[in-house]
Design a protein around this motif. Structure first.
Motif: not given
Ligand code: ATP
Ligand code: MG
Length: 436
Positions: A172, A215, A217, A223-225, A228, A230, A359-362, A405, A407, A410
């Motif tokens: 990612e 991550r 982050e 909304k970021h841990l 988390f 998955h 966002e909760i899934t991708s 995936g 979260g 989330r």
């Molecule tokens: P965002 O853009 O919101 O930071 P992302 O697009 O980087 O998320 P994905 O790689 O698509 O995240 O991860 C799939 C799912 O995992 C996300 O839709 C979210 O629900 C969850 N997720 C991703 N990063 C985090 C995080 N740092 N903390 C909590 N949940 C997360």
């Protein structure tokens, strides 16, 4: 000290069904204690819930009354008493003590009323505050969401797999990788199980994982841990449309598990409006989401991914979850399948939670063709050699396939309306917190 292992005859939640005057024995913790008019009222908490335990000075053996008055909050106790079906009691039935013993004494409880005003302190004391009504209810609901997820996958023929935490290349994007030292070499903590799941579908067709992702982050949002849970799935021969249907059914099943089994917890949290969203969820293309964002005054270039602000802006327009589909190639990772009808787009989507949660899934279709994958890796400035095994899968019978995936935290945050995602984790990990 006695041996308490088989002492209990009844749990708190069963008392309403027990006959008046029955002698019962309980085990649990003293969640609260107050005295009023010659009576001591204890709230006993056990696995199943709470019950009021009453010691009446005028009826109780004086030695027992004395013992009750000495018990400190959060001590674990064994209580013997008589059932009283009293509709005025907080939970319908109460127990009138005939005997009591402290199993393990608690020192004065450090979580005072003034401490409740300091979130930082409450998280420093999470090893103790996890017993609080709200945290306990939240974690029970989280557990039930996971049960619902397992049930969904089990009923639909998936194999539950486990994939490594130590990895060597990013799925990612490199910016959020945590690096660890690995016997003199560099390794990273996993961001997603997806690449490994893709190998596993050629064995099982449908696989899922439920495990932590990490991550680093730097964006300190609500909304970021950094760690988390998955929930990820990958399905052979599935299209992007198929995967959206799987995602929405999964979320529906997870929330149904909560509404079926956690009404008590939902009312503790005053979240009784929680209900499983209707299927199917609306689908809106990226371009439409972009125009909502622009109308609300945010500047964003076509092709950029949405940040926390933009996600909030779009999702405020909805009362139920929905998908944003057809993301541009530039907003997605290298593995995402381009749209055969428009090379600027991908066969991908994010599920958004409504009311500002975002966002909760991708998910989406993955590239299964060798040459296309190598080309996309190079375009992203990545070295196909770093992804050798993953690329090689495309030479050994990899069919078209899709996955996603979700979260967990989330999802908890959204359904319970938590202001910050850390409330959805028992021991949250953020850039500022790695204790307790
Ligand atoms: P965002 O853009 O919101 O930071 P992302 O697009 O980087 O998320 P994905 O790689 O698509 O995240 O991860 C799939 C799912 O995992 C996300 O839709 C979210 O629900 C969850 N997720 C991703 N990063 C985090 C995080 N740092 N903390 C909590 N949940 C997360
Ligand atoms: Mg995403």
């Amino acid at each position: 000290m006695g041996n308490w292992y088989h002492y209990r005859t009844v749990e708190a939640a069963e008392l309403k069904q027990r006959p008046e005057g029955e002698k019962v024995r309980l085990l649990g913790w003293i969640a609260s204690k107050r005295e009023h008019g010659g009576k001591i009222f204890l709230t006993l908490r056990d696995r199943s819930g709470y019950v009021q335990v009453v010691a009446d000075k005028s009826l109780c053996d004086p030695a027992v009354f004395e013992q009750v008055s000495d018990i400190s909050k959060e001590s674990s106790v064994a209580v013997e008493g008589l059932v009283s079906q009293d509709p005025r009691a907080p939970r319908g039935a109460e127990v009138h003590v005939t005997d009591v013993a402290v199993v393990a004494k608690s020192e004065p409880w450090p979580i005072t009323l003034s401490a409740l005003k300091s979130p930082g302190f409450l998280y420093d004391m999470r090893h103790l505050t996890v017993r609080g009504t709200k945290t306990r209810a939240t974690m029970k609901i989280r557990s039930e969401l996971l049960n619902g997820a397992h049930r969904f996958f089990e009923e639909n023929g998936y194999v539950w797999i486990q994939t490594p935490t130590f990895i060597t290349s990013a799925s990612e994007g490199g910016a959020t990788l945590f690096q660890v030292e690995y016997f003199g070499d560099k390794a990273y903590l996993t961001q997603s199980a997806q690449l490994y799941e893709e190998a596993a579908i050629c064995a099982f067709e449908k696989v899922y994982v439920i495990q932590p992702s990490f991550r680093s982050e730097k964006s300190r949002t609500r909304k970021h841990l950094t760690e988390f849970w998955h929930i990820e799935a990958e399905v052979a021969f599935a299209t992007h449309d198929d995967i959206m249907e799987i995602e929405e059914s999964l979320v529906h099943t997870m929330i149904s598990a909560v509404t079926e089994n956690c009404q008590g917890e939902l009312s503790e949290l005053q979240a009784t409006r929680v209900e499983s969203p209707e299927l199917p969820f609306p689908r809106i293309p990226y371009d439409e989401a972009l125009s909502i964002i622009e109308k609300k005054g945010f500047k964003i270039e076509w092709g950029d991914d949405f940040g926390a602000r933009e996600e909030k802006a779009v999702s405020e327009e909805f009362e139920d979850p929905f998908f944003v589909t057809k993301y541009p190639v530039s907003a997605r990772p290298f593995y995402q399948m381009p749209d055969p009808e428009d090379a600027r787009l991908t066969l991908s989507s994010d599920m958004f939670a409504p009311r500002g949660f975002g966002e909760i899934t991708s998910g989406g279709q993955r590239i299964h063709e060798y040459d296309m994958l190598v080309k996309r890796l190079k375009e992203e400035g990545l070295d196909p050699k770093d992804y050798q095994w993953y690329v090689e899968l495309r030479r050994f019978g990899m069919p078209p396939h899709s996955g996603f995936g979700l979260g967990l935290e989330r999802t908890v945050r959204w359904i319970l309306g938590l202001s910050h995602i850390r409330g959805a984790a028992m021991f949250p990990r953020t850039p500022d917190r790695i204790y307790p």
